[in-house]
Scaffold this motif. Structure first.
Motif, PDB file in Angstrom:
ATOM      1  N   HIS A 193       0.816  -1.228   0.000  1.00 12.10           N
ATOM      2  CA  HIS A 193       0.000   0.000   0.000  1.00 12.10           C
ATOM      3  C   HIS A 193       0.843   1.269   0.000  1.00 12.10           C
ATOM      4  O   HIS A 193       0.415   2.322   0.435  1.00 12.10           O
ATOM      5  CB  HIS A 193      -0.916   0.017   1.233  1.00 12.10           C
ATOM      6  CG  HIS A 193      -1.804  -1.167   1.294  1.00 12.10           C
ATOM      7  ND1 HIS A 193      -2.842  -1.353   0.417  1.00 12.10           N
ATOM      8  CD2 HIS A 193      -1.800  -2.248   2.098  1.00 12.10           C
ATOM      9  CE1 HIS A 193      -3.458  -2.506   0.684  1.00 12.10           C
ATOM     10  NE2 HIS A 193      -2.829  -3.080   1.700  1.00 12.10           N
ATOM     11  N   GLN A 194       2.062   1.088  -0.490  1.00  6.66           N
ATOM     12  CA  GLN A 194       2.949   2.252  -0.419  1.00  6.66           C
ATOM     13  C   GLN A 194       2.420   3.423  -1.258  1.00  6.66           C
ATOM     14  O   GLN A 194       2.161   3.256  -2.449  1.00  6.66           O
ATOM     15  CB  GLN A 194       4.324   1.878  -0.936  1.00  6.66           C
ATOM     16  CG  GLN A 194       5.358   2.887  -0.527  1.00  6.66           C
ATOM     17  CD  GLN A 194       6.724   2.241  -0.434  1.00  6.66           C
ATOM     18  OE1 GLN A 194       7.047   1.343  -1.216  1.00  6.66           O
ATOM     19  NE2 GLN A 194       7.516   2.653   0.522  1.00  6.66           N
ATOM     20  N   PRO A 195       2.229   4.582  -0.638  1.00  5.79           N
ATOM     21  CA  PRO A 195       1.694   5.734  -1.399  1.00  5.79           C
ATOM     22  C   PRO A 195       2.812   6.431  -2.180  1.00  5.79           C
ATOM     23  O   PRO A 195       3.449   7.361  -1.715  1.00  5.79           O
ATOM     24  CB  PRO A 195       1.150   6.648  -0.283  1.00  5.79           C
ATOM     25  CG  PRO A 195       1.954   6.311   0.919  1.00  5.79           C
ATOM     26  CD  PRO A 195       2.448   4.911   0.773  1.00  5.79           C
ATOM     27  N   TRP A 196       3.071   5.945  -3.352  1.00  6.92           N
ATOM     28  CA  TRP A 196       4.193   6.463  -4.149  1.00  6.92           C
ATOM     29  C   TRP A 196       4.033   7.943  -4.511  1.00  6.92           C
ATOM     30  O   TRP A 196       4.992   8.642  -4.759  1.00  6.92           O
ATOM     31  CB  TRP A 196       4.366   5.623  -5.429  1.00  6.92           C
ATOM     32  CG  TRP A 196       5.169   4.382  -5.176  1.00  6.92           C
ATOM     33  CD1 TRP A 196       4.695   3.112  -5.064  1.00  6.92           C
ATOM     34  CD2 TRP A 196       6.575   4.331  -4.993  1.00  6.92           C
ATOM     35  NE1 TRP A 196       5.697   2.221  -4.812  1.00  6.92           N
ATOM     36  CE2 TRP A 196       6.879   2.962  -4.763  1.00  6.92           C
ATOM     37  CE3 TRP A 196       7.595   5.242  -4.976  1.00  6.92           C
ATOM     38  CZ2 TRP A 196       8.189   2.522  -4.530  1.00  6.92           C
ATOM     39  CZ3 TRP A 196       8.876   4.789  -4.763  1.00  6.92           C
ATOM     40  CH2 TRP A 196       9.189   3.465  -4.527  1.00  6.92           C
ATOM     41  N   ASP A 197       2.790   8.375  -4.572  1.00 12.06           N
ATOM     42  CA  ASP A 197       2.599   9.773  -5.006  1.00 12.06           C
ATOM     43  C   ASP A 197       2.736  10.763  -3.854  1.00 12.06           C
ATOM     44  O   ASP A 197       3.306  11.837  -4.015  1.00 12.06           O
ATOM     45  CB  ASP A 197       1.201   9.933  -5.620  1.00 12.06           C
ATOM     46  CG  ASP A 197       1.047   9.012  -6.808  1.00 12.06           C
ATOM     47  OD1 ASP A 197       2.097   8.789  -7.473  1.00 12.06           O
ATOM     48  OD2 ASP A 197      -0.060   8.502  -7.045  1.00 12.06           O
ATOM     49  N   THR A 198       2.202  10.342  -2.708  1.00 11.21           N
ATOM     50  CA  THR A 198       2.153  11.319  -1.626  1.00 11.21           C
ATOM     51  C   THR A 198       3.135  11.002  -0.509  1.00 11.21           C
ATOM     52  O   THR A 198       3.485  11.885   0.266  1.00 11.21           O
ATOM     53  CB  THR A 198       0.753  11.363  -1.011  1.00 11.21           C
ATOM     54  OG1 THR A 198       0.419  10.017  -0.611  1.00 11.21           O
ATOM     55  CG2 THR A 198      -0.283  11.847  -1.997  1.00 11.21           C
ATOM     56  N   GLY A 199       3.547   9.786  -0.412  1.00 12.35           N
ATOM     57  CA  GLY A 199       4.352   9.380   0.736  1.00 12.35           C
ATOM     58  C   GLY A 199       5.772   9.918   0.690  1.00 12.35           C
ATOM     59  O   GLY A 199       6.207  10.527  -0.282  1.00 12.35           O
ATOM     60  N   CYS A 200       6.451   9.656   1.777  1.00  8.59           N
ATOM     61  CA  CYS A 200       7.838  10.106   1.820  1.00  8.59           C
ATOM     62  C   CYS A 200       8.614   9.254   2.800  1.00  8.59           C
ATOM     63  O   CYS A 200       8.033   8.554   3.628  1.00  8.59           O
ATOM     64  CB  CYS A 200       7.912  11.566   2.221  1.00  8.59           C
ATOM     65  SG  CYS A 200       7.335  11.848   3.889  1.00  8.59           S
ATOM     66  N   LEU A 201       9.911   9.339   2.686  1.00 14.84           N
ATOM     67  CA  LEU A 201      10.774   8.708   3.675  1.00 14.84           C
ATOM     68  C   LEU A 201      11.299   9.807   4.583  1.00 14.84           C
ATOM     69  O   LEU A 201      11.655  10.883   4.118  1.00 14.84           O
ATOM     70  CB  LEU A 201      11.952   8.012   2.983  1.00 14.84           C
ATOM     71  CG  LEU A 201      11.667   6.801   2.134  1.00 14.84           C
ATOM     72  CD1 LEU A 201      12.973   6.150   1.721  1.00 14.84           C
ATOM     73  CD2 LEU A 201      10.824   5.793   2.902  1.00 14.84           C
ATOM     74  N   ARG A 202      11.334   9.523   5.864  1.00 13.95           N
ATOM     75  CA  ARG A 202      11.887  10.518   6.794  1.00 13.95           C
ATOM     76  C   ARG A 202      13.251  10.046   7.235  1.00 13.95           C
ATOM     77  O   ARG A 202      13.415   8.910   7.672  1.00 13.95           O
ATOM     78  CB  ARG A 202      10.975  10.659   8.000  1.00 13.95           C
ATOM     79  CG  ARG A 202       9.688  11.354   7.649  1.00 13.95           C
ATOM     80  CD  ARG A 202       8.812  11.484   8.891  1.00 13.95           C
ATOM     81  NE  ARG A 202       7.570  12.148   8.527  1.00 13.95           N
ATOM     82  CZ  ARG A 202       6.577  11.549   7.898  1.00 13.95           C
ATOM     83  NH1 ARG A 202       6.704  10.268   7.569  1.00 13.95           N
ATOM     84  NH2 ARG A 202       5.478  12.203   7.596  1.00 13.95           N
ATOM     85  N   LEU A 203      14.182  10.922   7.084  1.00 19.56           N
ATOM     86  CA  LEU A 203      15.537  10.584   7.511  1.00 19.56           C
ATOM     87  C   LEU A 203      15.878  11.418   8.739  1.00 19.56           C
ATOM     88  O   LEU A 203      15.561  12.596   8.806  1.00 19.56           O
ATOM     89  CB  LEU A 203      16.540  10.894   6.390  1.00 19.56           C
ATOM     90  CG  LEU A 203      16.336  10.139   5.078  1.00 19.56           C
ATOM     91  CD1 LEU A 203      17.355  10.589   4.064  1.00 19.56           C
ATOM     92  CD2 LEU A 203      16.423   8.646   5.284  1.00 19.56           C
ATOM     93  N   LYS A 204      16.483  10.745   9.675  1.00 20.11           N
ATOM     94  CA  LYS A 204      16.916  11.480  10.863  1.00 20.11           C
ATOM     95  C   LYS A 204      18.433  11.350  10.935  1.00 20.11           C
ATOM     96  O   LYS A 204      18.965  10.264  11.156  1.00 20.11           O
ATOM     97  CB  LYS A 204      16.265  10.892  12.113  1.00 20.11           C
ATOM     98  CG  LYS A 204      16.573  11.696  13.342  1.00 20.11           C
ATOM     99  CD  LYS A 204      15.996  11.020  14.560  1.00 20.11           C
ATOM    100  CE  LYS A 204      16.381  11.778  15.810  1.00 20.11           C
ATOM    101  NZ  LYS A 204      15.939  11.076  16.999  1.00 20.11           N
ATOM    102  N   PHE A 205      19.099  12.476  10.672  1.00 22.13           N
ATOM    103  CA  PHE A 205      20.560  12.429  10.636  1.00 22.13           C
ATOM    104  C   PHE A 205      21.099  12.679  12.031  1.00 22.13           C
ATOM    105  O   PHE A 205      20.720  13.646  12.694  1.00 22.13           O
ATOM    106  CB  PHE A 205      21.097  13.489   9.667  1.00 22.13           C
ATOM    107  CG  PHE A 205      20.648  13.244   8.252  1.00 22.13           C
ATOM    108  CD1 PHE A 205      21.313  12.302   7.471  1.00 22.13           C
ATOM    109  CD2 PHE A 205      19.571  13.931   7.710  1.00 22.13           C
ATOM    110  CE1 PHE A 205      20.894  12.075   6.176  1.00 22.13           C
ATOM    111  CE2 PHE A 205      19.168  13.688   6.424  1.00 22.13           C
ATOM    112  CZ  PHE A 205      19.816  12.767   5.647  1.00 22.13           C
TER     113      PHE A 205
END
Lengths: 135, 1209
Positions: free
Chosen positions: B61-73
């Motif tokens: 169900h990955q929302p390719w259009d709206t989703g995002c990955l969050r990176l925490k550096f």
């Protein structure tokens, strides 16, 4: 049992106008200001809480570790704040009410500039007597 | 515990950012890290190009259009948490290396370094090494080691490059997550937390238990394992940006956990599900339904964690931190004003949990989080309270970094406690200033507003906070912060600090200053307290005079005309507004008086203090001040305006305790205002014994273009000009143009008192010198004459000692020169001529008049002693002395002057002046009598020079002034009016007017006489003057003035008849009318008379009165022995004619001549004298003769006539 209690009257401008350590615990310098820090921090809570109720006695509004802050707000938004370890609420309430009367007497003094420090030694004696009686 | 957690943090991929290779300069590291950290959110859509689907993705169900990955550096990486299996977001899933190539040229080493570094993160699924600023050589090197070079370029392309790289990293992470999830789903994993370390799932348990229970427990363990795996898969789904998938997995996990009683994991899964819920609905704004849901679930979570904690209470590791974290997460989620009560309850609950935390750093994080949340809730004081707790925890650690953190945390609390450093509180400060201004304007504003100025005077707390800042900053080795804290502490709370404490603070101030570079500035002022005292006018400032273009002589009426510098009447109308306007002139120094106070108990050394000017058109000069304990001091600060414009001086720059600070006048003013109301601890000025508080507003000051500036000095020193009374002296005054503009016009006028002491001003000298160029000067002469000291002056002089150097010229008695001058008029652009203002220079002529020679006494000599006069002394003198005197022997005609013991010498009176010289110089005095008011003959002045009288210091001398030929021609009755006034002798009405006239005439003649007498003196080489003795002479003469002025009623004169040939033809002697003129030498008898020869002589009697006088004349002749020769038995002289009892009548103002002849038998000296008894004398005559009784005979005697008789040989 040794008890700690610190009583402060804060004017509506957030200035402490009267301070007294009324507990029976042996006084320690660093503890005294620790109490004041707690009371000072509790002002934030009181500020919000005071407008949510009609009662002048707000009961215990804040705590830190085992110390509790009870507050009584007068109509002129002067706050009586008592820092204490857990104790009967009734005694505290009576204490506040009696102090309120004393405070009004001070307030009626034409030479007293509202919002300035209460320097009356009579007031101090009376408050300490009340503290011994109720707390 | 971890800082900065929120509900959403479950969906963030943790990336460690590690610096590798050589050392990276801090600034570069910061830049690089910022570059990396800018991409905390990577849209799924942008990953497409880098993403390749190897197998079917588990994230359906990955929302390719709206989703995002969050990176925490995480810069610098972190220690692997024991709980990372429980929450995947705790794992470091990727490693990014940062390398600064200029400091690490060897790429191979960098690569090895990075490899080593990433090896410490076994959980990392991807790694990249970014290298910045490569050299060309490095760029060309083969990239076999996977180092990604960022060629130097502009910021934008660098960012773009970085974005690409991060997207690549994110894509590879996503692919790794897919792989991981697929593997986990197929094979399952063993997941453990520290809670499970000893128990439950180990195989030993299986052996010890019975079969059914084994069976159930195995099933339970399996289910439990499955549930945990589901939870972790859910975590990965979340990380992969697919909350819907995550939710599905979490639901399974929750069910399984609940079933197996795996409380801890149940809570974890529930937490994950909330995170999925929140992340999924992220886009929608605050949704009350969602909020309720989150709240409900989180309270459950907290309950579950608490249960887990209780269960595992006995264990070594406690999951209590998860409970607290959950509470904090919820609080952060709810953190809004409307639910402040709930949030603060949550936070206070969390704070209570602090005791249960074993690890000090956990407690630290907890307090930090609580403080942050309270801060964002708007509970500043609460936040400050917990910040202070944080700082105390930091201070318990014993290292500099912790101290530094403590210091920074405490610095954040200063706002809440109102002890903030001035540099961080500009807006607040401005409002204070505003308030202060409005207060001073409205003078006695509402007391409440004054109270509000000093809000939150929790002095105890403030002192504690400042002391803690001071302590921590000393430990953190931050001298500037410790200086600032100590300064604030000392300045605000000096009354509450013991003297020992004050000295301690002072030494910590100087210790910190020792470690600061020279000239460090600090925003917080320390001591002393500074307030504006006054603006003393420079004299040149005051003297700017507006020029009236329509008036040629603009100076008239421009300046104060009186002796007062300030005249209350000028500008009376305009002074209604209290705000003064002050003009300063470019290039001319100005002064400002300030008051410094040191209320502390140590010596305060202000190394330099000068005016702080923000407008930049003023050069201030520093001064050094030393303030002993508990003192205040007035200090004059000066400076030079440099540019035209407005100038504002808000305060002073002070360099004390090694640091430069700015002290604002406004702050002290409001402090003093508070002190006056009893709201502030103490008034620093009053406790130093200074005067009462008076607010001085800085007036608006404008700087005007340069004007000419004349400086006057008196040649020979600017001290007072010491003049002896009556001294006349020329004083040279030099005017120098010290300005930069020429003086084109000027006017000099006199004003002030004693203007008559200035005899002349050499106007032509200075006029010819105009215009005076800058630097040019002109010297002109002013002639002064010292005035006479009044008695009061002499008394005020006190000691009367001439050597007394403390002769201060008294103010206000001096004249001064009023010099108005102006520069050239400047032509404006539009053709108009603008007149710059003119100026006024008052040059006081500081004349100090000291007592010179003083007249002790003046008296008219009674002439009882013989006086000798040479011809040179007195030409008109009748008799000459013949005693041997070298100078007088030169003159041949020396004769003995016979003195009448009763009446004095005839015709000549001597006025004796006794002069005393109290000064310390020598005076030469000469006396001259100017006869007839005409000029003194030339030779006479020469004579005068030879006969000076010298008076030494502290000696007195007598000077004789001969008075002769002042006699009036007529003896008139009216002259006696004064004496006889009581007798009413001539008191008739008609006579009164005549009397008055006569009296006026008499007075005029007296003053005429007096004015003829001049006593000049010289002293030293160049001091000379005239003795003002008119009054003294007048007093001296008053008694005997009549004797001098009035003629005798009768004048007698003898002459040889041969000299008076023409007389003989008159037949009756009474009408003899050859009266000698007053000036003629009647008695002169040069030619000696020979003996044994008949000598014809005659006596001439003149009546000087207006009445006929009848008299009885007798003539006598005496020889040197005094024997009367006109006696019967005389053997020396024979005579012919009547000599005794001659009855004569002389008509008024006429003369009669009585002839007689003598025959001398013996040569020698003889003197003839005539005398007469006046018959029926009138009262006038009696008065003149000072007769005492009316019947006393009035005797009139002529002067003796000297005859030298020689023998016949």
């Amino acid at each position: 049992m040794a008890s700690t209690a610190c009583f402060v009257i804060v004017s509506k401008n957030d200035i402490p106008i009267y301070e007294a350590e009324v507990g029976s615990a042996p006084k320690k310098e660093d503890l005294a200001y620790h109490h004041q820090f707690i009371l000072h921090a509790a002002l934030d809570v009181v500020q919000d809480l005071a407008w949510t109720t009609n009662a002048m006695f707000l009961r215990s509004v804040d705590r830190f570790n085992d110390l509790v802050v009870s507050v009584y707000v007068t109509a002129g938004h002067t706050r009586f704040m008592l820092l204490h370890d857990s104790r009967s609420e009734d005694g505290i309430k009576s204490f506040f009410q009696e102090v309120h009367e004393l405070y009004i007497k001070i307030f009626l003094n034409p030479l007293y500039l509202p919002g300035s420090r209460i320097a009356s030694s009579h007031f101090d004696t009376k408050v300490r007597a009340l503290a011994r009686k109720y707390l | 515990m971890e800082p900065g957690l929120s509900i959403e943090s479950g969906s963030a991929i943790r990336v460690a950012v590690l610096p590798v290779g050589g050392p990276i300069p801090p600034q570069c590291l910061r830049d690089y890290a910022a570059l990396v950290a800018a991409h905390a959110r990577v849209d799924l859509a942008s990953l497409r190009p880098y993403y390749s689907e190897h197998q079917k993705s588990p994230f359906s169900h990955q929302p390719w259009d709206t989703g995002c990955l969050r990176l925490k550096f995480v810069l610098g990486g972190c220690v692997p948490s024991p709980w990372e299996d429980f929450q995947s977001s705790r794992k470091v899933l990727a490693v990014v290396g940062i390398c600064h190539l200029p400091s690490s040229p060897d790429l191979a080493r960098v690569a090895a370094d990075f490899l080593d570094a990433s090896r410490t993160y076994p959980s990392a699924l991807a790694s990249r090494c970014f290298a910045f600023c490569p050299t060309d050589a490095q760029l060309l090197e083969q990239r076999k080691d996977g180092i990604i070079m960022f060629p130097p370029s502009d910021q934008k392309s660098l960012e773009l490059h970085m974005l690409t790289m991060i997207q690549d990293l994110a894509a590879s992470l996503l692919m790794e997550f897919e792989k991981w999830v697929l593997r986990a789903e197929s094979t399952g994993t063993i997941l453990k937390t520290p809670l499970d370390s000893q128990s439950s799932l180990g195989s030993e348990e299986v052996h010890t238990l019975g079969v059914p229970s084994i069976l159930t427990s195995v099933i339970k363990a399996k289910k439990r394992r499955l549930g945990r795996a589901q939870k972790i898969i859910g975590d990965y789904c979340l990380l992969a940006g697919s909350p819907a998938d995550a939710n599905a997995h979490y639901t399974t996990a929750i069910d399984l956990a609940r079933l197996t009683g795996d409380v801890f994991w149940h809570a974890g899964a529930l937490e994950g599900s909330v995170c999925a819920l929140v992340v999924d609905r992220m886009m929608g704004q605050s949704d009350p339904v969602l909020e309720d849901e989150v709240k409900y679930r989180y309270y459950t979570i907290i309950q579950l964690y608490r249960r887990a904690t209780l269960q595992d209470n006995a264990q070594r590791v406690s999951p209590v931190s998860f409970e607290l974290e959950a509470a904090l997460k919820l609080a952060r989620y709810l953190c809004r004003r409307e639910v402040a009560k709930e949030v603060s309850d949550l936070l206070m609950g969390a704070a209570d949990g602090a005791k249960a935390l074993i690890d000090a750093s956990d407690r630290l994080i907890l307090y930090i989080e609580i403080a942050r949340l309270f801060g964002s809730l708007g509970y500043k004081r609460k936040a400050a309270f917990f910040s202070r707790q944080v700082a105390q925890l930091y201070l318990q650690q014993d290292n500099a970094y912790a101290a530094m953190s403590a210091m920074q945390v405490l610095t954040m609390t200063t706002n809440a406690y109102h002890v903030q450093s001035r540099k961080t509180s500009k807006p607040d400060h401005a409002s204070l200033k505003e308030l202060g201004a409005s207060n001073s304007n409205a003078d006695k504003a509402h007391p409440q507003s004054v109270v509000s100025l000093f809000e939150s005077q929790w002095s105890t707390l403030q002192m504690v906070v400042l002391r803690e800042i001071l302590m921590s900053s000393i430990r953190a080795a931050d001298p500037l912060t410790s200086w600032s804290a100590a300064a604030r502490l000392l300045r605000s709370f000096y009354p509450l600090i013991t003297p020992a404490g004050q000295s301690g603070l002072a030494s910590s101030l100087s210790n910190s200053a020792d470690r600061l570079p020279w000239g460090t500035r600090c925003a917080d002022p320390c001591l002393p307290f500074i307030r504006l005292h006054s603006l003393p006018f420079h004299p040149s400032q005051r003297d700017i005079v507006k020029r009236n273009p329509h008036k040629k002589e603009w100076w008239i009426g421009a300046g104060p005309s009186g002796p007062f510098i300030y005249t209350p009447f000028t500008k009376g109308g305009t002074s209604g507004t209290s705000k003064q306007e002050i003009n300063w002139i470019v290039g001319e120094p100005v002064q400002v008086m300030i008051e410094l106070a040191n209320p502390c108990s140590f010596d305060l050394v202000v190394e330099s203090i000068y005016l702080s000017v923000h407008s930049g058109n003023f050069d201030a000069f520093p001064v050094t001040v030393n303030l002993p304990p508990n003192t205040s001091k007035l200090v004059l600060l000066s400076g030079i305006p440099t540019k035209v414009g407005q100038v504002s001086i808000p305060g002073c720059i002070v360099h004390s305790f090694g640091v430069i600070t700015e002290h604002l006048f406004k702050e002290v003013d409001s402090l003093l205002l508070g002190a006056a109301q009893g709201l502030v601890l103490s008034d620093p000025f009053r406790c130093c014994g200074s005067s009462k508080f008076k607010s001085v507003n800085f007036p608006s000051i404008s700087i005007v273009p340069p004007l000419p500036l004349l400086v006057a000095n008196v040649v020979g020193g600017d001290g007072s000009i010491l003049l002896y009374e009556g001294e006349i002296r020329d004083v040279l005054i030099t005017l120098t143009n010290a300005g930069t503009v020429p003086v084109e016009e000027a006017n000099i006028a006199l004003s002030g008192k004693n203007q008559d002491s200035v005899i002349s001003i050499a106007h032509s000298t200075w006029k010819s010198a105009l215009p005076i160029k800058p630097g040019g000067e002109v010297t002109f002469k002013v002639t002064l004459r010292a005035w006479h000291l009044s008695l009061a002056d002499l008394e005020a002089d006190g000691s009367r000692s001439p050597a007394n150097p403390r002769r201060i010229a008294r103010e206000g008695i001096n004249p001064f020169l009023n010099i108005h001058y102006a520069g050239p008029s400047a032509a404006k652009g539009n053709g108009e001529v603008s007149l710059p203002p003119g100026r006024r220079l008052a040059v006081p002529l500081n004349i100090c008049v000291v007592q010179g020679m003083c007249l002790v006494r003046a008296r008219l000599l009674s002439m009882e002693i013989p006086a000798r006069f040479s011809e040179a002394h007195l030409r008109p003198v009748s008799g000459k002395d013949n005693t041997s005197d070298e100078s007088n022997m030169l003159h041949n005609d020396i004769s003995l002057l016979k003195i009448d013991p009763y009446k004095g010498s005839w015709g000549l009176r001597l006025l004796e002046l006794e002069l005393f010289n109290p000064t310390d110089v020598v005076f030469d005095v000469d006396v001259s009598v100017h006869l007839d008011g005409t000029s003194v003959p030339e030779d006479n002045t020469a004579d005068v020079a030879c006969h000076k009288t010298r008076i030494d210091r502290d000696y007195s001398a007598r000077v004789l002034i001969p008075l002769e030929h002042f006699k009036l021609p007529v003896l008139d009755a009216s002259f006696f009016v004064k004496e006889n006034g009581s007798d009413e002798l001539l008191g008739s009405q008609a006579a009164t007017i005549a009397e008055k006239n006569a009296k006026a005439e008499l007075n005029a003649s007296i003053s005429n006489l007096i004015s003829k007498i001049k006593v000049r003196w010289h002293s030293g080489r160049n001091s000379s003057g005239e003795l003002n003795i008119k009054d003294a002479i007048q007093a001296a003469l008053q008694a005997s003035i009549l004797d001098i002025l009035l003629p005798d009623p009768l004048t007698f004169s003898f002459r040889l008849a041969k000299d008076a040939k023409p007389v003989n033809d008159s037949n009756h002697s009474t009408d003899e009318n050859v009266g000698p003129s007053a000036g003629e030498n009647v008695l002169r008898c040069k030619d000696p008379i020979s003996a044994h020869k008949m000598t014809h002589m005659e006596v001439q009697i003149r009546n000087n009165t207006k009445e006929i006088i009848q008299m009885n004349l007798s003539i006598s002749c005496k020889d040197v022995a005094g024997e009367n020769c006109f006696e019967e038995n005389s053997a020396t002289v024979l005579w012919a004619g009547v000599l005794n009892d001659i009855q004569l009548e002389v008509p008024p103002l006429q003369e009669v001549v009585h002839p007689f002849s003598v025959y001398f038998l013996v040569p020698g000296d003889y003197s003839l004298q005539s005398s007469s008894v006046i018959i029926d004398a009138t009262d006038v005559l009696r008065a003149r003769a000072k007769a005492e009784s009316p019947d006393e005979p009035i005797l009139c005697r002529g002067s003796p006539f000297h005859i030298h008789v020689v023998g016949t040989e």
